[in-house]
Enzyme design. Structure first.
Site, PDB file in Angstrom:
ATOM      1  N   LEU A  93       0.837  -1.202   0.000  1.00  0.00           N
ATOM      2  CA  LEU A  93       0.000   0.000   0.000  1.00  0.00           C
ATOM      3  C   LEU A  93       0.876   1.257   0.000  1.00  0.00           C
ATOM      4  CD1 LEU A  93      -3.035  -0.813   2.327  1.00  0.00           C
ATOM      5  CD2 LEU A  93      -3.017  -0.468  -0.132  1.00  0.00           C
ATOM      6  N   HIS A  94       1.629   1.423  -1.059  1.00  0.00           N
ATOM      7  CA  HIS A  94       2.407   2.650  -1.218  1.00  0.00           C
ATOM      8  C   HIS A  94       1.506   3.693  -1.883  1.00  0.00           C
ATOM      9  CE1 HIS A  94       3.142   2.295  -5.596  1.00  0.00           C
ATOM     10  NE2 HIS A  94       3.042   0.995  -5.336  1.00  0.00           N
ATOM     11  N   ALA A  95       2.048   4.770  -2.356  1.00  0.00           N
ATOM     12  CA  ALA A  95       1.277   5.940  -2.791  1.00  0.00           C
ATOM     13  C   ALA A  95       0.129   5.645  -3.760  1.00  0.00           C
ATOM     14  CB  ALA A  95       2.206   6.984  -3.391  1.00  0.00           C
TER      15      ALA A  95
END
Length: 92
Positions: free
Chosen positions: A14-16
């Site tokens: 769940l990065h940018a």
């Protein structure tokens, strides 16, 4: 309270970009949705519609998260959000 466990499918977790897509989907739900790591108390869960909360969760590829919501439409909202999390959003 409705609850679902989902596995993060995005290759980078769940990065940018995946967090932004998921936060937008959670914000469109008719109920407030929270997200947490398995085993964390419900009262410590974070707002699933907040990109900052999602990124601070630090969920990586293959990690499980717990989604919770309460109220009319909670089950449908969680089912939709599980599908988002279990899609590799990095591949799109």
């Amino acid at each position: 309270m409705a609850e679902r466990t989902a596995t993060v499918a995005s290759r980078e977790g769940l990065h940018a970009r995946p967090a932004a897509i998921f936060a937008e989907a959670a914000g469109e739900a008719d109920v407030d949705v929270t997200i947490a790591r398995p085993g964390e108390p419900a009262d410590e869960a974070m707002d699933a519609a907040s990109i900052l909360s999602l990124m601070s969760l630090g969920a990586g590829h293959g990690d499980q998260v717990v989604l919770r919501a309460e109220g009319e439409g909670a089950d449908d909202a969680l089912d939709r959000l599980v599908k988002v999390l279990e899609t590799d959003l990095d591949a799109e």
